[in-house]
Design an enzyme around this catalytic site. Structure first.
Site, PDB file in Angstrom:
ATOM      1  N   ASP A  28       0.830  -1.204   0.000  1.00 35.52           N
ATOM      2  CA  ASP A  28       0.000   0.000   0.000  1.00 35.52           C
ATOM      3  C   ASP A  28       0.869   1.261   0.000  1.00 35.52           C
ATOM      4  OD1 ASP A  28      -2.300   1.480   0.067  1.00 35.52           O
ATOM      5  OD2 ASP A  28      -2.720   1.141   2.191  1.00 35.52           O
ATOM      6  N   ASN A  76     -10.466  -3.098  -6.862  1.00 33.68           N
ATOM      7  CA  ASN A  76      -9.638  -2.077  -7.523  1.00 33.68           C
ATOM      8  C   ASN A  76     -10.140  -1.678  -8.915  1.00 33.68           C
ATOM      9  OD1 ASN A  76      -6.497  -3.202  -6.040  1.00 33.68           O
ATOM     10  ND2 ASN A  76      -7.834  -1.542  -5.410  1.00 33.68           N
ATOM     11  N   ARG A 189       1.803  -5.032   6.150  1.00 37.92           N
ATOM     12  CA  ARG A 189       1.130  -3.975   5.385  1.00 37.92           C
ATOM     13  C   ARG A 189       1.893  -2.663   5.527  1.00 37.92           C
ATOM     14  NH1 ARG A 189      -5.165  -2.825   4.195  1.00 37.92           N
ATOM     15  NH2 ARG A 189      -4.818  -1.003   2.910  1.00 37.92           N
TER      16      ARG A 189
END
Ligand code: FPP
Length: 241
Positions: A28, A76, A189
């Site tokens: 991300d 997405n 993440r």
């Protein structure tokens, strides 16, 4: 001691053991990285693709058997067409060269997710890479049009098609896209958010989580070392004592 630092000529290298077989990344922060530089989001993704190669290679070097990356989710598609197209082009370019590279590195690639909406050419290239690399011993799973909920529905439907009327956990696990490798030990993440975003919902039941504010395109092998050291300080009890 299973985790050790090996002194090489001038650099230290971490090595992992069987406790850390599988690391999964939610990559991300590409958009924010580009925005900080006054550049379009696509520029962030293209830098992100370079970092993806560097980081997955590094994980292999330190002995991690399986790496899974979240490259494109079932959600997405809601992004602007220019951004979706740029991501698809990056995947396309990567897949074109992937088989040669992965055969040299002994890596079995799987593209996990629902391939249905992808172009026929892309599907054919993915199938060739998967088929060609399937006997390699390390694993790289690239999640494209992947959703954890979608994966579980797919597994259940496949079991129904096989005539199973009462499902066991194994029936589902055998039908997950990741059915050829271990469950993720660590989910990592970047970019500050602390959520799963529909990634590896089933597989993450007992995963450890690691979050960093670093944006994906800024991630370095040193960040991986930090996460690995942090992982080894944890006690995994799997519901036991
Ligand atoms: C999320 O960050 C990132 C993505 C949706 C794309 C991730 C893709 C790559 C890193 C390229 C991988 C390339 C290959 C060949 C597998 P974001 O862009 O939503 O970040 P933001 O939250 O800062 O906007």
């Amino acid at each position: 001691m299973a985790l050790f630092k090996k002194k090489e000529v001038e650099k230290q290298e971490i090595k992992v053991d069987q406790r850390l077989r599988h690391i999964a990344f939610i990559m991300d922060g590409n958009g924010r990285w580009a925005k900080k530089r006054g550049m379009p989001r696509e520029f962030g993704h293209s830098q992100g693709a370079k970092v993806f190669k560097r980081i997955t290679d590094y994980c292999g070097e330190i002995g991690i058997n399986t790496v899974t990356v979240y490259a494109f989710s079932t959600e997405n598609w809601k992004r602007p067409k220019t951004e979706v197209d740029a991501l698809m082009n990056l995947f396309f370019d990567y897949i074109q060269e992937a088989l040669d590279v992965m055969m040299k590195k002994d890596v079995c690639i799987r593209f996990i997710g629902d391939k249905t909406p992808l172009s026929d050419k892309m599907k054919k290239m993915m199938a060739d890479v998967e088929q060609g690399s399937k006997n390699n011993t390390r694993h790289l799973n690239i999640a494209i049009n992947y959703g954890g909920k979608d994966e579980i529905v797919h597994a259940v439907n496949s079991a129904i098609k096989d005539g199973i009327t009462e499902l066991s956990e194994k029936d589902i696990e055998d039908r997950l896209y990741t059915n050829n490798c271990a469950m993720p030990d660590l989910i990592f993440r970047t970019a500050g958010e602390q959520r799963l975003s529909n990634f590896l919902l089933w597989q993450s039941a007992y995963s450890e989580f690691y979050f960093t504010d670093t944006l994906w395109p800024d991630l370095t092998p040193e960040d991986i070392d930090k996460a690995v050291e942090n992982f080894y300080q944890r006690q995994r009890r799997y519901g036991g004592l």
